[in-house]
Design a protein around this motif. Structure first.
Motif, PDB file in Angstrom:
ATOM      1  N   VAL A   5       0.795  -1.161  -0.126  1.00 52.34           N
ATOM      2  CA  VAL A   5      -0.096  -0.069   0.074  1.00 52.34           C
ATOM      3  C   VAL A   5       0.717   1.056  -0.069  1.00 52.34           C
ATOM      4  O   VAL A   5       1.717   1.624   0.922  1.00 52.34           O
ATOM      5  CB  VAL A   5      -0.801   0.050   1.354  1.00 52.34           C
ATOM      6  N   GLU A   6       0.838   2.004  -1.171  1.00 54.90           N
ATOM      7  CA  GLU A   6       1.572   2.999  -1.190  1.00 54.90           C
ATOM      8  C   GLU A   6       0.914   4.503  -0.564  1.00 54.90           C
ATOM      9  O   GLU A   6      -0.397   4.586  -0.744  1.00 54.90           O
ATOM     10  CB  GLU A   6       1.966   3.575  -2.642  1.00 54.90           C
ATOM     11  N   SER A   7       1.503   5.281  -0.078  1.00 51.25           N
ATOM     12  CA  SER A   7       1.096   6.803   0.264  1.00 51.25           C
ATOM     13  C   SER A   7       2.273   7.771   0.040  1.00 51.25           C
ATOM     14  O   SER A   7       3.393   7.397  -0.321  1.00 51.25           O
ATOM     15  CB  SER A   7       0.655   6.553   1.672  1.00 51.25           C
ATOM     16  N   GLY A   8       1.636   8.956   0.047  1.00 50.44           N
ATOM     17  CA  GLY A   8       2.644  10.219   0.066  1.00 50.44           C
ATOM     18  C   GLY A   8       2.988  10.987  -1.315  1.00 50.44           C
ATOM     19  O   GLY A   8       3.678  11.773  -1.477  1.00 50.44           O
ATOM     20  N   GLY A   9       2.056  10.619  -2.335  1.00 50.11           N
ATOM     21  CA  GLY A   9       2.346  11.199  -3.673  1.00 50.11           C
ATOM     22  C   GLY A   9       1.605  12.610  -3.402  1.00 50.11           C
ATOM     23  O   GLY A   9       0.884  12.878  -2.578  1.00 50.11           O
ATOM     24  N   GLY A  10       1.870  13.342  -4.389  1.00 42.14           N
ATOM     25  CA  GLY A  10       1.073  14.717  -4.439  1.00 42.14           C
ATOM     26  C   GLY A  10       1.710  15.385  -5.491  1.00 42.14           C
ATOM     27  O   GLY A  10       2.178  15.337  -6.488  1.00 42.14           O
ATOM     28  N   SER A  11       1.364  16.873  -5.212  1.00 42.49           N
ATOM     29  CA  SER A  11       2.052  17.945  -6.231  1.00 42.49           C
ATOM     30  C   SER A  11       2.830  18.927  -5.692  1.00 42.49           C
ATOM     31  O   SER A  11       2.769  19.341  -4.514  1.00 42.49           O
ATOM     32  CB  SER A  11       0.930  18.639  -6.679  1.00 42.49           C
ATOM     33  N   VAL A  12       3.930  19.260  -6.396  1.00 43.67           N
ATOM     34  CA  VAL A  12       5.045  20.035  -5.628  1.00 43.67           C
ATOM     35  C   VAL A  12       5.743  20.961  -6.812  1.00 43.67           C
ATOM     36  O   VAL A  12       5.704  20.373  -7.993  1.00 43.67           O
ATOM     37  CB  VAL A  12       6.077  18.980  -4.988  1.00 43.67           C
ATOM     38  N   GLN A  13       6.117  21.994  -6.213  1.00 45.82           N
ATOM     39  CA  GLN A  13       6.830  22.830  -7.364  1.00 45.82           C
ATOM     40  C   GLN A  13       8.085  22.312  -7.572  1.00 45.82           C
ATOM     41  O   GLN A  13       8.684  21.515  -6.766  1.00 45.82           O
ATOM     42  CB  GLN A  13       6.736  24.156  -6.711  1.00 45.82           C
ATOM     43  N   ALA A  14       8.769  22.810  -8.693  1.00 44.42           N
ATOM     44  CA  ALA A  14      10.289  22.151  -8.946  1.00 44.42           C
ATOM     45  C   ALA A  14      11.261  22.655  -7.889  1.00 44.42           C
ATOM     46  O   ALA A  14      10.994  23.837  -7.419  1.00 44.42           O
ATOM     47  CB  ALA A  14      10.721  22.791 -10.249  1.00 44.42           C
ATOM     48  N   GLY A  15      12.029  21.685  -7.268  1.00 45.57           N
ATOM     49  CA  GLY A  15      12.918  22.243  -6.500  1.00 45.57           C
ATOM     50  C   GLY A  15      12.189  21.370  -5.075  1.00 45.57           C
ATOM     51  O   GLY A  15      13.315  21.524  -4.215  1.00 45.57           O
ATOM     52  N   GLY A  16      11.103  21.163  -5.214  1.00 49.57           N
ATOM     53  CA  GLY A  16      10.729  20.446  -3.672  1.00 49.57           C
ATOM     54  C   GLY A  16      11.024  19.242  -3.319  1.00 49.57           C
ATOM     55  O   GLY A  16      11.687  18.459  -4.386  1.00 49.57           O
ATOM     56  N   SER A  17      10.305  18.528  -2.275  1.00 51.25           N
ATOM     57  CA  SER A  17      10.626  17.183  -2.094  1.00 51.25           C
ATOM     58  C   SER A  17       9.409  16.603  -1.625  1.00 51.25           C
ATOM     59  O   SER A  17       8.194  17.204  -1.469  1.00 51.25           O
ATOM     60  CB  SER A  17      11.446  17.334  -0.852  1.00 51.25           C
ATOM     61  N   TYR A  92       4.359   6.700  -9.593  1.00 49.50           N
ATOM     62  CA  TYR A  92       5.135   5.691  -9.230  1.00 49.50           C
ATOM     63  C   TYR A  92       4.802   4.643  -8.434  1.00 49.50           C
ATOM     64  O   TYR A  92       3.723   4.533  -7.534  1.00 49.50           O
ATOM     65  CB  TYR A  92       6.002   6.868  -7.795  1.00 49.50           C
ATOM     66  N   TYR A  93       5.686   3.550  -8.808  1.00 47.30           N
ATOM     67  CA  TYR A  93       5.120   2.247  -8.075  1.00 47.30           C
ATOM     68  C   TYR A  93       6.287   1.534  -7.304  1.00 47.30           C
ATOM     69  O   TYR A  93       7.296   1.709  -7.872  1.00 47.30           O
ATOM     70  CB  TYR A  93       4.877   1.245  -9.423  1.00 47.30           C
ATOM     71  N   CYS A  94       5.956   0.880  -6.136  1.00 45.09           N
ATOM     72  CA  CYS A  94       6.772   0.304  -5.434  1.00 45.09           C
ATOM     73  C   CYS A  94       6.707  -1.310  -5.803  1.00 45.09           C
ATOM     74  O   CYS A  94       5.310  -1.644  -6.041  1.00 45.09           O
ATOM     75  CB  CYS A  94       6.671   0.257  -3.828  1.00 45.09           C
ATOM     76  N   ALA A  95       7.511  -2.219  -5.675  1.00 45.43           N
ATOM     77  CA  ALA A  95       7.483  -3.617  -5.928  1.00 45.43           C
ATOM     78  C   ALA A  95       8.342  -4.270  -4.801  1.00 45.43           C
ATOM     79  O   ALA A  95       9.403  -3.741  -4.430  1.00 45.43           O
ATOM     80  CB  ALA A  95       7.745  -3.823  -7.317  1.00 45.43           C
ATOM     81  N   VAL A  96       7.922  -5.529  -4.427  1.00 46.43           N
ATOM     82  CA  VAL A  96       8.961  -6.248  -3.849  1.00 46.43           C
ATOM     83  C   VAL A  96       9.155  -7.723  -4.408  1.00 46.43           C
ATOM     84  O   VAL A  96       8.116  -8.334  -5.029  1.00 46.43           O
ATOM     85  CB  VAL A  96       8.438  -6.401  -2.394  1.00 46.43           C
ATOM     86  N   ASP A  97      10.112  -8.545  -4.124  1.00 50.28           N
ATOM     87  CA  ASP A  97      10.323 -10.003  -4.456  1.00 50.28           C
ATOM     88  C   ASP A  97      11.387 -10.347  -3.316  1.00 50.28           C
ATOM     89  O   ASP A  97      12.275  -9.606  -3.135  1.00 50.28           O
ATOM     90  CB  ASP A  97      10.890  -9.855  -6.048  1.00 50.28           C
ATOM     91  N   SER A  98      11.178 -11.690  -3.470  1.00 49.45           N
ATOM     92  CA  SER A  98      12.064 -12.450  -2.669  1.00 49.45           C
ATOM     93  C   SER A  98      13.581 -12.728  -3.211  1.00 49.45           C
ATOM     94  O   SER A  98      14.483 -13.065  -2.464  1.00 49.45           O
ATOM     95  CB  SER A  98      11.563 -13.693  -2.003  1.00 49.45           C
ATOM     96  N   TRP A 112       3.337  -5.705  -6.515  1.00 52.89           N
ATOM     97  CA  TRP A 112       3.163  -4.316  -6.884  1.00 52.89           C
ATOM     98  C   TRP A 112       2.312  -3.647  -6.042  1.00 52.89           C
ATOM     99  O   TRP A 112       1.138  -4.000  -5.439  1.00 52.89           O
ATOM    100  CB  TRP A 112       2.962  -4.119  -8.059  1.00 52.89           C
ATOM    101  N   GLY A 113       2.756  -2.356  -5.659  1.00 56.82           N
ATOM    102  CA  GLY A 113       1.720  -1.279  -4.900  1.00 56.82           C
ATOM    103  C   GLY A 113       0.698  -0.800  -5.995  1.00 56.82           C
ATOM    104  O   GLY A 113       0.960  -0.955  -7.346  1.00 56.82           O
TER     105      GLY A 113
END
Length: 122
Positions: A5-17, A92-98, A112-113
Motif C-alpha cells: 500500500v503506497e502513500s505520500g504522492g502529491g503535487s509540488v513545485q520544481a525543487g521541492g521534496s 510511481y510504483y513500489c514492488a517487492v520480490d524475495s 506491486w503497489g
C-alpha cells in the motif's frame, strides 16, 4: 497474500521534496528486494531505484542519482525525492520480490503497489 500500500504522492513545485511510503504486509520472508518504478503517460515503466532490505548498496537510475534515496524500516520502504524536476512527473510504483540480487526490470518483481501520483510543476 502479499499486499503493498503506497502513500505520500502529491503535487509540488520544481525543487521541492516528497517522500513515498510503501507498507508491505502478508509475506513471511525478510529481507527482500524493494524496487521503485515510474510511468509517465505514453511512456514505458522505467526503473527508479532498488535495494535489498538486508543491507546491500541501493541502486539508482542515473536520472535520479543524488536526488532520490531509498530506505526501509520494519515492513515499510521509502523513497525520498529531493530537488524534484518537472520530468519526474509520473505514477510511481513500489514492488517487492524475495529473489536476490534485486532485478532492474519490472518482470523481476512479483508484487506491486497501487501507485502514487507525483506531479512536479515548473
Amino acid at each position: 497474500q502479499v499486499q503493498l500500500v503506497e502513500s505520500g504522492g502529491g503535487s509540488v513545485q520544481a525543487g521541492g521534496s516528497l517522500r513515498l511510503s510503501c507498507a508491505v504486509s502478508g509475506h513471511s520472508y525478510r529481507p527482500y528486494c524493494a524496487g521503485w518504478f515510474r510511468q509517465a503517460p505514453g511512456k514505458e515503466r522505467e526503473r527508479v531505484a532498488s535495494h535489498w532490505t538486508g543491507g546491500a548498496i541501493p541502486q539508482y537510475a542515473d536520472s535520479v542519482k543524488g536526488r532520490f534515496t531509498v530506505s526501509d524500516a520494519k515492513n515499510t520502504v521509502f523513497l525520498q525525492m529531493n530537488s524534484l524536476k518537472p520530468e519526474d512527473t509520473a505514477m510511481y510504483y513500489c514492488a517487492v520480490d524475495s529473489r536476490f540480487p534485486c532485478g532492474w526490470t519490472p518482470d523481476k518483481y512479483n508484487y506491486w503497489g497501487q501507485g502514487a501520483q507525483v506531479t512536479v510543476s515548473s
